[in-house]
Scaffold this motif. Structure first.
Motif, PDB file in Angstrom:
ATOM      1  N   UNK A 138       1.212  -1.097   0.110  1.00  0.00           N
ATOM      2  CA  UNK A 138       0.151  -0.151  -0.361  1.00  0.00           C
ATOM      3  C   UNK A 138       0.484   1.397   0.122  1.00  0.00           C
ATOM      4  N   UNK A 139       0.091   2.803  -0.705  1.00  0.00           N
ATOM      5  CA  UNK A 139       1.114   3.631  -0.943  1.00  0.00           C
ATOM      6  C   UNK A 139       1.412   4.328   0.612  1.00  0.00           C
ATOM      7  N   UNK A 140       2.387   4.928   1.585  1.00  0.00           N
ATOM      8  CA  UNK A 140       2.483   5.787   2.583  1.00  0.00           C
ATOM      9  C   UNK A 140       0.903   6.223   2.649  1.00  0.00           C
ATOM     10  N   UNK A 141       0.677   7.091   2.069  1.00  0.00           N
ATOM     11  CA  UNK A 141      -0.233   7.652   2.485  1.00  0.00           C
ATOM     12  C   UNK A 141      -1.562   6.458   2.989  1.00  0.00           C
ATOM     13  N   UNK A 142      -1.960   5.470   2.451  1.00  0.00           N
ATOM     14  CA  UNK A 142      -2.788   4.791   3.148  1.00  0.00           C
ATOM     15  C   UNK A 142      -2.289   4.437   4.263  1.00  0.00           C
ATOM     16  N   UNK A 143      -0.798   3.769   5.020  1.00  0.00           N
ATOM     17  CA  UNK A 143      -0.544   3.627   6.356  1.00  0.00           C
ATOM     18  C   UNK A 143      -0.614   4.360   7.463  1.00  0.00           C
ATOM     19  N   UNK A 144      -0.968   6.276   6.862  1.00  0.00           N
ATOM     20  CA  UNK A 144      -0.971   7.578   7.426  1.00  0.00           C
ATOM     21  C   UNK A 144      -2.488   8.030   7.459  1.00  0.00           C
ATOM     22  N   UNK A 145      -3.383   7.106   6.201  1.00  0.00           N
ATOM     23  CA  UNK A 145      -4.543   7.322   7.321  1.00  0.00           C
ATOM     24  C   UNK A 145      -5.233   6.703   7.631  1.00  0.00           C
ATOM     25  N   UNK A 146      -4.963   5.249   8.070  1.00  0.00           N
ATOM     26  CA  UNK A 146      -5.193   4.877   9.264  1.00  0.00           C
ATOM     27  C   UNK A 146      -4.691   5.040  10.189  1.00  0.00           C
ATOM     28  N   UNK A 147      -3.203   5.186  10.470  1.00  0.00           N
ATOM     29  CA  UNK A 147      -3.230   6.140  11.975  1.00  0.00           C
ATOM     30  C   UNK A 147      -3.777   7.101  11.938  1.00  0.00           C
ATOM     31  N   UNK A 148      -4.396   8.095  10.919  1.00  0.00           N
ATOM     32  CA  UNK A 148      -5.099   9.403  11.477  1.00  0.00           C
ATOM     33  C   UNK A 148      -5.905   8.783  12.155  1.00  0.00           C
ATOM     34  N   UNK A 149      -7.184   7.766  11.243  1.00  0.00           N
ATOM     35  CA  UNK A 149      -8.288   7.540  11.521  1.00  0.00           C
ATOM     36  C   UNK A 149      -8.194   7.208  13.082  1.00  0.00           C
ATOM     37  N   UNK A 265      -6.828  -8.997   2.783  1.00  0.00           N
ATOM     38  CA  UNK A 265      -6.495  -7.832   4.119  1.00  0.00           C
ATOM     39  C   UNK A 265      -6.695  -6.654   4.043  1.00  0.00           C
ATOM     40  N   UNK A 266      -5.908  -6.191   2.358  1.00  0.00           N
ATOM     41  CA  UNK A 266      -6.232  -4.571   1.243  1.00  0.00           C
ATOM     42  C   UNK A 266      -8.084  -4.647   1.968  1.00  0.00           C
ATOM     43  N   UNK A 267      -8.960  -5.009   0.632  1.00  0.00           N
ATOM     44  CA  UNK A 267     -10.333  -5.241   1.100  1.00  0.00           C
ATOM     45  C   UNK A 267     -10.614  -5.304   3.060  1.00  0.00           C
ATOM     46  N   UNK A 268     -10.389  -5.554   3.527  1.00  0.00           N
ATOM     47  CA  UNK A 268     -10.753  -5.145   4.699  1.00  0.00           C
ATOM     48  C   UNK A 268     -10.234  -3.958   5.248  1.00  0.00           C
ATOM     49  N   UNK A 273     -11.353   1.633   6.716  1.00  0.00           N
ATOM     50  CA  UNK A 273     -11.577   3.425   6.420  1.00  0.00           C
ATOM     51  C   UNK A 273     -12.864   3.875   6.267  1.00  0.00           C
ATOM     52  N   UNK A 274     -13.394   2.918   5.449  1.00  0.00           N
ATOM     53  CA  UNK A 274     -14.687   3.491   4.421  1.00  0.00           C
ATOM     54  C   UNK A 274     -16.302   3.846   5.412  1.00  0.00           C
ATOM     55  N   UNK A 275     -16.650   3.042   6.457  1.00  0.00           N
ATOM     56  CA  UNK A 275     -17.307   3.300   6.776  1.00  0.00           C
ATOM     57  C   UNK A 275     -16.773   3.993   7.853  1.00  0.00           C
ATOM     58  N   UNK A 276     -15.297   3.515   8.928  1.00  0.00           N
ATOM     59  CA  UNK A 276     -14.859   4.634   9.925  1.00  0.00           C
ATOM     60  C   UNK A 276     -15.009   6.168   9.439  1.00  0.00           C
ATOM     61  N   UNK A 277     -14.770   6.303   8.378  1.00  0.00           N
ATOM     62  CA  UNK A 277     -14.696   8.464   7.889  1.00  0.00           C
ATOM     63  C   UNK A 277     -16.685   8.273   7.765  1.00  0.00           C
TER      64      UNK A 277
END
Length: 306
Positions: A138-149, A265-268, A273-277
């Motif tokens: 995954x792009x680093x931005x994906x991990x950062x989005x998880x960290x933001x969440x 795992x990617x789908x999970x 992130x979708x429903x948490x947003x």
């Protein structure tokens, strides 16, 4: 060798979903222009197990899944798996899974994948799960989005600590039917936390009981704070590990579902992130209505960039 193996896997997959009869080893060898001896050697080298054992394992995995997902008798499942009797199937199943088919149906841990050098497994409802051909990072931005969440969920819990019980439990007028009905601030905070806990339990193959829904939730803020501190840190660590190892395209069995289902795992992560947003945005608006505005709109832009 690659073409022979791919043809073999395709033939096995077709026989599992009923679109083609089960091809014999002799038939497959003839189709590959090989003797049965050389065909078995090629497949064994590519798959790490003989072709007959390969197909037998997949049929057992399918049988294990059907025992969990379908209300049918053991004998019917045994026959569909290629066994001539209930006793023969029970012996083979017990050797593979360490328990009888009847005991398996009552187990809380229900990962039906058996050890396989090839990484090929049965995937419901009638297909095969093939190993990823390449590492998917995954792009680093994906991990950062998880960290933001995870960070924002923690901040929302802290804002909840500023409100009294009446404000926490006051109905949120905006709700989305089928996703979150009859909601309150307390409920959405609880939902964000147990969503992390649920997926961690699924990945780790642990039982998980989905909590009560709606405004019946009474979870105290200190409890949410403690649970999120644990689950949030472990969820971020999981996503970072998947990213580092290029495993977002790998599958796992979600045993919290009834019946169990297979996801990547990617789908999970995308699902979380979708429903948490959605829930975070509803919460930010509800906090604004309650007079708590110091989180702004919870926008991840600066967090990701920082």
């Amino acid at each position: 060798m690659t073409d022979v193996y791919a043809d073999f896997v395709a033939a096995v997959a077709e026989s599992l979903d009923g679109s083609a009869p089960a091809a014999t080893g002799t038939t497959l060898a003839r189709r590959a222009y090989l003797s049965r001896f050389h065909f078995d050697r090629v497949i064994s080298a590519a798959a790490g197990e003989p072709p007959a054992a390969f197909r037998r394992r997949l049929l057992l995995e399918r049988a294990a899944y059907r025992l969990l997902a379908e209300d049918v008798g053991v004998l019917e499942i045994a026959v569909d798996a290629g066994y001539g009797s209930h006793e023969a199937f029970t012996r083979a199943f017990a050797r593979a899974y360490g328990m009888s088919p009847r005991s398996w149906r009552g187990e809380p841990s229900r990962v039906f994948f058996l050890a396989a050098p090839s990484g090929v497994h049965f995937q419901p409802p009638a297909g095969l799960r093939l190993p990823a051909r390449r590492k998917v990072r995954g792009m680093d931005v994906l991990v950062r989005m998880v960290e933001h969440h995870v960070w924002l969920t923690g901040e929302l819990i802290e804002r909840g600590a500023r409100l009294d019980a009446a404000a926490l439990d006051r109905p949120i007028e905006l709700s989305v039917e089928g996703i979150d009905d009859d909601t309150s601030i307390r409920y959405l905070l609880d939902r964000l936390v147990w969503q992390e806990e649920m997926w961690l339990a699924s990945v780790e193959d642990r039982p998980f009981q989905v909590p009560e829904c709606g405004r019946d939730v009474t979870t105290p803020i200190p409890e949410l704070r403690t649970r999120h501190a644990d689950a949030g840190a472990r969820f971020v660590a999981l996503v970072n590990r998947l990213n580092d190892e290029g495993r977002f395209d790998e599958s796992f069995v979600d045993t919290t579902c009834e019946p169990p289902r297979v996801f990547t795992y990617g789908g999970m992560v995308a699902h979380v992130l979708t429903f948490a947003a959605h829930r975070r945005c509803v919460l930010v608006g509800a906090f604004h209505s309650a007079g708590v505005t110091d989180l702004g709109f919870g926008d991840p832009m600066e967090f990701v960039a920082g």
